[in-house]
Design an enzyme around this catalytic site. Structure first.
Site, PDB file in Angstrom:
ATOM      1  N   LYS A  53       1.722   7.325  -4.632  1.00  0.00           N
ATOM      2  CA  LYS A  53       0.651   6.928  -3.734  1.00  0.00           C
ATOM      3  C   LYS A  53       1.438   6.914  -2.229  1.00  0.00           C
ATOM      4  CE  LYS A  53      -2.898   5.012  -6.388  1.00  0.00           C
ATOM      5  NZ  LYS A  53      -3.256   3.838  -6.901  1.00  0.00           N
ATOM      6  N   GLN A  97      -3.119  -2.343  -6.274  1.00  0.00           N
ATOM      7  CA  GLN A  97      -2.916  -1.757  -7.516  1.00  0.00           C
ATOM      8  C   GLN A  97      -3.354  -2.779  -8.712  1.00  0.00           C
ATOM      9  OE1 GLN A  97      -1.788   1.718  -7.561  1.00  0.00           O
ATOM     10  NE2 GLN A  97      -2.426   1.162  -9.666  1.00  0.00           N
ATOM     11  N   ASP A 120     -10.193   2.404  -1.779  1.00  0.00           N
ATOM     12  CA  ASP A 120     -10.517   2.637  -2.847  1.00  0.00           C
ATOM     13  C   ASP A 120     -11.943   2.646  -3.289  1.00  0.00           C
ATOM     14  OD1 ASP A 120      -8.377   3.441  -4.697  1.00  0.00           O
ATOM     15  OD2 ASP A 120      -7.875   1.491  -5.031  1.00  0.00           O
TER      16      ASP A 120
END
Ligand code: NAD
Length: 281
Positions: A53, A97, A120
């Protein structure tokens, strides 16, 4: 014979567009968008995802900041970091994460991210927004799949769509987004009886279950669109999807490969969300 849907190429196209936009904003003196990536603990797969990422951000001209906390970090410490990032004006997007180490309430952590920075789109607040059809951020994997469908001009309107898998990050949001495009959506899962009855009648199948080569050609109808979300590592180290690519591609009109299909689109959607978050300052 089916058309292979090239997620890698489309992802490159989208990333190049993002970069061009950021470059032109920079020329006007507008700061580059920024993403804070929070990693807690030592999970090797998580470290790889975070690295990927960060690399994708760098290529697109997005500034990324990594915040690493040890495996022993407490929930309070993680929440304090999120609160600090929520208030930090230089940060546009925050990504935590997952999975988080045992003892840390994942849901509480995600829901602490400010909805404007939750790129997200995992927080309750953002789930509510896309449920109602007014989301600023689309959840990354389902959102990336919509871009793929658009690229190959696959119209969802009135189609029989079967989503296999009902996770909060893929199956459920995917079903909602297809419904918003006027698909007739069925969600199948591990308790579904006679799954083939649904798949054989489907115009569009999204399979996201984590079972290698589960969906075979004899389970689909001629001309179906097959979107394979699965990422399964085989004992020989190779990665395969949830669909049996060889048998499905004989009947499908369109099919995504693994790797190179949905995976790269997930990252592209994350970058789009981060750009969107920065446009809102
Ligand atoms: P999950 O692992 O949380 O849940 C699996 C789902 O599959 C459950 O809803 C379960 O009901 C269903 N299921 C399991 N066995 C089944 C069966 N035999 N028949 C029908 N349904 C069954 O799901 P997830 O997190 O959405 O992940 C699914 C797969 O997608 C995994 O391989 C994951 O690695 C992959 N994934 C890929 C991306 C990407 O960017 N390409 C993103 C997220 C997840």
């Amino acid at each position: 014979m089916s058309t292979i849907m090239d997620g890698k190429a489309l992802s490159c196209e989208i990333r190049a567009e993002i970069k061009a936009k950021i470059d032109s904003q920079k020329e006007k003196g507008i700061e580059a968008p920024s993403l804070a990536v929070v990693l807690v603990g030592n999970d090797p797969a998580s470290k790889i995802y975070v690295r990927n990422k960060k690399n994708a951000c760098a290529e697109a001209g997005i500034t990324s900041y990594e915040y690493t906390l040890p495996e022993t970090a407490t929930e309070e410490e993680v929440l304090a970091l999120i609160e600090k990032l929520n208030c930090d004006e230089k940060i546009n997007g925050i990504l935590v994460q997952v999975p988080l180490p045992k003892g840390i309430d994942e849901k509480k952590v995600i829901d602490t991210i400010s909805p404007e920075k939750d790129v997200d789109a995992f927080s309750e607040s953002n789930i509510g927004k896309y449920f109602l059809g007014n989301a600023k951020f689309l959840p990354c994997t389902p959102g990336g799949i919509l871009h793929l469908l658009d690229k190959y001009e696959i119209d969802v309107n009135g189609k029989n769509c079967v989503v296999i898998g009902r996770s909060n990050i893929v199956g459920k949001p995917m079903a909602l987004l297809l419904l918003q495009r006027n698909g007739t959506v069925t969600v199948c899962h591990s308790r579904t009886k006679n799954l083939e009855e649904y798949t054989k009648n489907a115009d569009i199948i999204i399979v996201a279950i984590g079972k290698p080569k589960f969906l075979t050609g004899d389970m689909i109808k001629e001309g179906a669109v097959v979107i394979d979300v699965g990422i399964n590592r085989l004992p020989d180290g190779k990665v395969t999807g949830d669909a049996d690519f060889e048998s499905c591609k004989e009947k499908a009109s369109f099919i995504t490969p693994v790797p190179g299909g949905v995976g790269p689109m997930t990252i592209a959607q994350l970058l789009l969300n981060t750009l969107e978050a920065s446009n809102d300052k």
